[in-house]
Design a protein around this motif. Structure first.
Motif, mmCIF file in Angstrom:
data_model
loop_
_atom_site.group_PDB
_atom_site.id
_atom_site.type_symbol
_atom_site.label_atom_id
_atom_site.label_comp_id
_atom_site.label_asym_id
_atom_site.label_seq_id
_atom_site.Cartn_x
_atom_site.Cartn_y
_atom_site.Cartn_z
ATOM 1 N N GLY A 309 0.805 -1.207 0.000
ATOM 2 C CA GLY A 309 0.000 0.000 0.000
ATOM 3 C C GLY A 309 0.845 1.268 0.000
ATOM 4 O O GLY A 309 0.524 2.244 -0.687
ATOM 5 N N TYR A 310 1.933 1.261 0.764
ATOM 6 C CA TYR A 310 2.816 2.430 0.832
ATOM 7 C C TYR A 310 3.419 2.721 -0.538
ATOM 8 O O TYR A 310 3.424 3.867 -1.004
ATOM 9 C CB TYR A 310 3.921 2.181 1.856
ATOM 10 N N TRP A 311 3.906 1.657 -1.209
ATOM 11 C CA TRP A 311 4.532 1.836 -2.513
ATOM 12 C C TRP A 311 3.514 2.280 -3.560
ATOM 13 O O TRP A 311 3.771 3.188 -4.364
ATOM 14 C CB TRP A 311 5.186 0.520 -2.943
ATOM 15 N N ALA A 312 2.341 1.652 -3.564
ATOM 16 C CA ALA A 312 1.313 1.989 -4.557
ATOM 17 C C ALA A 312 0.816 3.420 -4.373
ATOM 18 O O ALA A 312 0.631 4.156 -5.352
ATOM 19 C CB ALA A 312 0.150 1.009 -4.455
ATOM 20 N N ALA A 313 0.597 3.838 -3.129
ATOM 21 C CA ALA A 313 0.148 5.206 -2.880
ATOM 22 C C ALA A 313 1.233 6.211 -3.231
ATOM 23 O O ALA A 313 0.943 7.316 -3.703
ATOM 24 C CB ALA A 313 -0.271 5.360 -1.418
ATOM 25 N N GLY A 314 2.496 5.840 -3.021
ATOM 26 C CA GLY A 314 3.598 6.712 -3.404
ATOM 27 C C GLY A 314 3.652 6.952 -4.903
ATOM 28 O O GLY A 314 3.912 8.069 -5.366
ATOM 29 N N ARG A 315 3.371 5.910 -5.696
ATOM 30 C CA ARG A 315 3.338 6.056 -7.156
ATOM 31 C C ARG A 315 2.235 7.013 -7.596
ATOM 32 O O ARG A 315 2.347 7.656 -8.639
ATOM 33 C CB ARG A 315 3.096 4.697 -7.827
ATOM 34 N N ALA A 316 1.161 7.080 -6.805
ATOM 35 C CA ALA A 316 0.040 7.959 -7.148
ATOM 36 C C ALA A 316 0.227 9.375 -6.627
ATOM 37 O O ALA A 316 -0.678 10.212 -6.758
ATOM 38 C CB ALA A 316 -1.260 7.377 -6.599
ATOM 39 N N GLY A 317 1.377 9.666 -6.016
ATOM 40 C CA GLY A 317 1.651 11.012 -5.532
ATOM 41 C C GLY A 317 1.006 11.345 -4.202
ATOM 42 O O GLY A 317 0.831 12.524 -3.876
ATOM 43 N N ILE A 318 0.652 10.325 -3.425
ATOM 44 C CA ILE A 318 0.015 10.552 -2.120
ATOM 45 C C ILE A 318 1.094 10.914 -1.100
ATOM 46 O O ILE A 318 2.230 10.434 -1.158
ATOM 47 C CB ILE A 318 -0.756 9.299 -1.673
ATOM 48 N N SER A 319 0.736 11.735 -0.118
ATOM 49 C CA SER A 319 1.681 12.127 0.929
ATOM 50 C C SER A 319 2.035 10.936 1.806
ATOM 51 O O SER A 319 1.396 9.879 1.751
ATOM 52 C CB SER A 319 1.072 13.229 1.795
ATOM 53 N N ALA A 320 3.062 11.112 2.638
ATOM 54 C CA ALA A 320 3.544 10.012 3.472
ATOM 55 C C ALA A 320 2.458 9.498 4.411
ATOM 56 O O ALA A 320 2.323 8.280 4.610
ATOM 57 C CB ALA A 320 4.763 10.470 4.272
ATOM 58 N N LYS A 321 1.671 10.399 4.988
ATOM 59 C CA LYS A 321 0.609 9.948 5.883
ATOM 60 C C LYS A 321 -0.408 9.094 5.144
ATOM 61 O O LYS A 321 -0.859 8.058 5.643
ATOM 62 C CB LYS A 321 -0.081 11.160 6.524
ATOM 63 N N GLY A 322 -0.781 9.506 3.953
ATOM 64 C CA GLY A 322 -1.720 8.729 3.159
ATOM 65 C C GLY A 322 -1.155 7.387 2.747
ATOM 66 O O GLY A 322 -1.880 6.385 2.656
ATOM 67 N N ARG A 323 0.143 7.320 2.503
ATOM 68 C CA ARG A 323 0.783 6.044 2.145
ATOM 69 C C ARG A 323 0.690 5.052 3.301
ATOM 70 O O ARG A 323 0.381 3.870 3.092
ATOM 71 C CB ARG A 323 2.249 6.281 1.783
ATOM 72 N N TRP A 324 0.974 5.542 4.504
ATOM 73 C CA TRP A 324 0.886 4.645 5.663
ATOM 74 C C TRP A 324 -0.553 4.200 5.898
ATOM 75 O O TRP A 324 -0.804 3.043 6.249
ATOM 76 C CB TRP A 324 1.431 5.334 6.915
ATOM 77 N N ARG A 325 -1.510 5.113 5.696
ATOM 78 C CA ARG A 325 -2.917 4.725 5.859
ATOM 79 C C ARG A 325 -3.310 3.667 4.827
ATOM 80 O O ARG A 325 -4.025 2.712 5.152
ATOM 81 C CB ARG A 325 -3.822 5.957 5.717
ATOM 82 N N ALA A 326 -2.854 3.828 3.588
ATOM 83 C CA ALA A 326 -3.170 2.851 2.542
ATOM 84 C C ALA A 326 -2.608 1.475 2.891
ATOM 85 O O ALA A 326 -3.295 0.453 2.756
ATOM 86 C CB ALA A 326 -2.622 3.326 1.192
ATOM 87 N N GLY A 327 -1.363 1.441 3.351
ATOM 88 C CA GLY A 327 -0.751 0.166 3.706
ATOM 89 C C GLY A 327 -1.456 -0.514 4.866
ATOM 90 O O GLY A 327 -1.755 -1.716 4.816
ATOM 91 N N GLY A 328 -1.759 0.256 5.912
ATOM 92 C CA GLY A 328 -2.424 -0.327 7.071
ATOM 93 C C GLY A 328 -3.821 -0.826 6.763
ATOM 94 O O GLY A 328 -4.274 -1.836 7.319
ATOM 95 N N THR A 329 -4.517 -0.163 5.851
ATOM 96 C CA THR A 329 -5.885 -0.560 5.520
ATOM 97 C C THR A 329 -5.938 -1.893 4.790
ATOM 98 O O THR A 329 -6.916 -2.642 4.908
ATOM 99 C CB THR A 329 -6.549 0.532 4.653
ATOM 100 N N LEU A 330 -4.886 -2.238 4.045
ATOM 101 C CA LEU A 330 -4.891 -3.454 3.220
ATOM 102 C C LEU A 330 -4.578 -4.729 3.995
ATOM 103 O O LEU A 330 -4.638 -5.817 3.421
ATOM 104 C CB LEU A 330 -3.871 -3.303 2.081
ATOM 105 N N VAL A 331 -4.269 -4.642 5.261
ATOM 106 C CA VAL A 331 -3.769 -5.800 6.011
ATOM 107 C C VAL A 331 -4.820 -6.900 6.181
ATOM 108 O O VAL A 331 -4.497 -8.092 6.136
ATOM 109 C CB VAL A 331 -3.240 -5.345 7.390
ATOM 110 N N ALA A 332 -6.082 -6.551 6.355
ATOM 111 C CA ALA A 332 -7.108 -7.548 6.706
ATOM 112 C C ALA A 332 -7.296 -8.591 5.611
ATOM 113 O O ALA A 332 -7.344 -8.277 4.430
ATOM 114 C CB ALA A 332 -8.435 -6.851 6.984
ATOM 115 N N ARG A 333 -7.394 -9.860 6.014
ATOM 116 C CA ARG A 333 -7.811 -10.956 5.120
ATOM 117 C C ARG A 333 -9.170 -11.444 5.601
ATOM 118 O O ARG A 333 -9.534 -11.247 6.755
ATOM 119 C CB ARG A 333 -6.842 -12.124 5.138
ATOM 120 N N GLY A 334 -9.927 -12.093 4.707
ATOM 121 C CA GLY A 334 -11.263 -12.509 5.123
ATOM 122 C C GLY A 334 -11.930 -13.489 4.194
ATOM 123 O O GLY A 334 -11.482 -14.624 4.052
ATOM 124 N N GLU A 335 -12.998 -13.026 3.501
ATOM 125 C CA GLU A 335 -13.917 -13.934 2.817
ATOM 126 C C GLU A 335 -13.252 -14.770 1.730
ATOM 127 O O GLU A 335 -13.458 -15.993 1.659
ATOM 128 C CB GLU A 335 -15.100 -13.145 2.240
#
Length: 416
Positions: A309-335
């Protein structure tokens, strides 16, 4: 006691418990998903109060919950948004697959389970939970954040890749030949492509057909269309969640706005039922024997998802805070992870694979909402500790700054 009366008592107790847990979570400002899962453990096999007559209805409600979560997620974006994001984020999908599938495959090989089990466990660790993440984004009020389209692009790429992955896994587990597996794969790809084409090309026509000033008619048409497309997609070996998401993408304008308001309460209800159902099928006694490898795998793949998530958000020009939020949001596994593990359990290739996958998903489905909320502030705290700010140099006011101060003072009626 009469079966219908028992059903009402059991299901009513579940809904009441979920409401109380949701209020408790809201009071302390965190996601109620982990509490819903623990409730499922309590009501499930080997729990404190195992269900009897209502379990089948809960299973159906859980399926509807996933479908509604993905429908509501799709309503947030147009078909144009989807296509542009997929074009710009396909590299992130490749990195996502490499970083998160390989640890699962390596764990299976280290445990001596063989190549087929390695392919299965790779899928379990690769795919994030669209349902959990959709709920977390809504709970945290992040649907409008700049990093959210990046997150959704990765989720969509994962979901669409299941149209390729699931037929391959099914063929491997069944031991079918190359020809039969190729036919199944071709049907799945064609179905996914057709649904996507219709959503992109004829979205406005569909929206006009669905739109209505009568809330009752709008609700019935949108819900019926979504369930119909989801069922057809699943029948053609494409995920029902992908079908529901694409229905949401196809709707726009007034139809999307009206459907969003009408379906939000239903989504919250059935999403809670989904998380309870997940816990119902986890026997607490099966977790301790596989807890250590599950914890190790969860720790590694939580870090790889954050990196993705951090790398992908960085490619899209997102700030560092947004990169960390993107990475943390992707952690969950489920259905999807549970579906993949269920295929392996049914085929009987490795008895320990099911409990390991269940423990792994349970860990990350509880951890995921926490990483989504706290990865960014935790990263900021660590960076601040390692690089404390130095003394600020004294600033000398410029001539322009002094003139602005004098002018402000004059306007305020004060002496210079």
């Amino acid at each position: 006691m009469h079966s219908s009366a028992m059903f009402l008592i059991e299901f009513g107790a579940i809904i009441l418990a979920l409401g109380l847990l949701g209020r408790f979570a809201g009071r302390f400002q965190f996601s109620p998903i982990p509490l819903y899962l623990l409730a499922g453990l309590a009501f499930g096999e080997g729990g404190l109060l195992p269900l009897g007559t209502s379990e089948e209805f809960v299973a159906i409600g859980a399926e509807i919950g996933v479908i509604l979560l993905l429908l509501m997620l799709g309503l947030e974006y147009t078909a144009t948004d989807l296509v542009s994001n997929l074009k710009t984020q396909y590299k992130a999908g490749v990195v996502d697959a490499a970083l998160n599938a390989l640890p699962g495959a390596a764990m299976a090989l280290l445990l001596g389970w063989g190549p087929v089990a390695a392919v299965v466990l790779a899928g379990v660790t690769w795919i994030s939970s669209s349902g959990v993440i959709a709920k977390v984004l809504g709970d945290l009020g992040r649907l409008g954040n700049r990093e959210t389209p990046v997150i959704l692009s990765i989720l969509v790429l994962e979901d669409l890749s299941m149209a390729v992955y699931l037929p391959i896994v099914t063929a491997l587990l069944a031991g079918t030949g190359l020809a039969a597996g190729s036919v199944t794969l071709a049907i799945a790809l064609a179905a996914a492509g057709l649904v996507l084409f219709v959503a992109v090309r004829y979205g406005r026509i569909i929206s006009r057909f669905v739109s209505s000033d009568d809330p009752e008619k709008l609700l019935l048409v949108v819900l019926g269309l979504t369930l119909l497309v989801a069922g057809l997609a699943q029948q053609l070996q494409v995920s029902a969640a992908v079908g529901a998401f694409l229905v949401g993408i196809a709707l726009s304008g007034e139809a999307a706005e009206g459907a969003h308001g009408l379906l939000s309460p239903l989504r919250d209800l059935f999403a809670a039922v989904f998380f309870v159902f997940f816990g119902l099928h986890t026997d607490p006694a099966s977790i301790p024997p596989v807890l250590l490898p599950a914890l190790a795998l969860a720790a590694v793949t939580a870090c790889t998802k954050i990196a993705t998530g951090y790398w992908a958000a960085g490619r899209a020009g997102i700030s560092a805070k947004g990169r960390w939020r993107a990475g943390g949001t992707l952690v969950a596994r489920g259905e999807f992870s549970i579906v993949i593990a269920g295929l392996a359990v049914t085929s009987g290739i490795e008895p320990s694979l099911g409990p390991l996958a269940t423990a792994y998903v349970l860990i990350l489905v509880v951890l995921g909402p926490l990483t989504a909320r706290y990865t960014e502030p935790a990263a900021g705290w660590i960076i601040h500790r390692r690089n404390p700010p130095g003394p600020q140099p004294a600033t000398v006011p410029s001539v322009e700054g002094a003139l602005e101060t004098v002018q402000d003072a004059r306007h305020a009626g004060r002496p210079e």
